[in-house]
Design an enzyme around this catalytic site. Structure first.
Site, short mmCIF file in Angstrom:
data_model
loop_
_atom_site.label_atom_id
_atom_site.label_comp_id
_atom_site.label_asym_id
_atom_site.label_seq_id
_atom_site.Cartn_x
_atom_site.Cartn_y
_atom_site.Cartn_z
NE ARG A 83 103.60 -22.57 71.96
CZ ARG A 83 104.62 -23.35 71.11
NH1 ARG A 83 105.20 -23.66 70.42
NH2 ARG A 83 104.61 -24.56 71.97
NE ARG A 93 101.86 -26.84 69.97
CZ ARG A 93 102.44 -26.91 70.69
NH1 ARG A 93 103.37 -27.52 70.90
NH2 ARG A 93 101.84 -27.92 71.46
CG ASP A 96 105.87 -27.35 68.07
OD1 ASP A 96 107.16 -26.11 68.98
OD2 ASP A 96 106.16 -28.25 68.40
CG ASP A 98 109.77 -29.06 68.49
OD1 ASP A 98 109.65 -28.03 69.07
OD2 ASP A 98 109.02 -30.04 67.89
#
Length: 160
Positions: A83, A93, A96, A98
């Site tokens: 990434r 991407r 990811d 989060d």
């Protein structure tokens, strides 16, 4: 030990393998363990729609890591997956990660906001989070199951 919920997404390369590798690495963080993982969902892109569909999931992680330390670990796992953060926001991407919610923790600084401020807007987060914690109350946003009923899930499909 704290329970954290982490969203995973990928739409470049072997996305399913990227998610599986990330889940494995999350479980190998110091004194941490993956308690549960959601189904994987294929979801349309959000923001920039001119890109491949995403695969998304959520994991529940038991960890002693403080939120900023956990964020640093997530960023390192993303880097290991290739990434780069020099591209457009909401672009394609490889991976990811989060940090959505950490039980008992609120943070609002230049690096991190907890709970994640956009949970209530995103079907690609709410669908897998609902698999794990439909009754979870997100402070300032509401119960996960209620939030899910209020978003458009059109085009989202459970894969596994």
């Amino acid at each position: 030990m704290m329970r954290a919920y982490i969203a995973l997404g990928s739409n470049l390369g072997d996305s399913k393998q990227q998610l599986l590798d990330a889940i494995d690495k999350l479980g190998r963080l110091p004194n941490s363990r993956v308690l549960a993982r959601s189904r994987v969902y294929r979801t349309p892109p959000w923001g920039n729609v001119e890109q491949p569909d995403f695969l998304n999931a959520v994991v529940a992680l038991e960890t002693p890591l403080l939120p900023h330390d956990l964020l640093d670990a997530l960023l390192e796992i993303e880097r290991e997956a290739g990434r780069t953060r020099h591209g457009e926001r909401w672009g394609p991407r490889t991976l990811d990660l989060d940090l959505l919610y950490v039980a008992g923790q609120t943070v609002n600084d230049e690096r991190l906001t907890l709970p994640h401020p956009h949970i209530s807007e995103r079907a690609f987060v709410l669908l897998p989070l609902n698999d794990l914690a439909p009754d979870l109350e997100i402070p300032g946003q509401g119960r996960v199951s209620n939030l899910l009923r209020a978003v458009d899930t059109q085009g989202c499909e459970a894969m596994a």
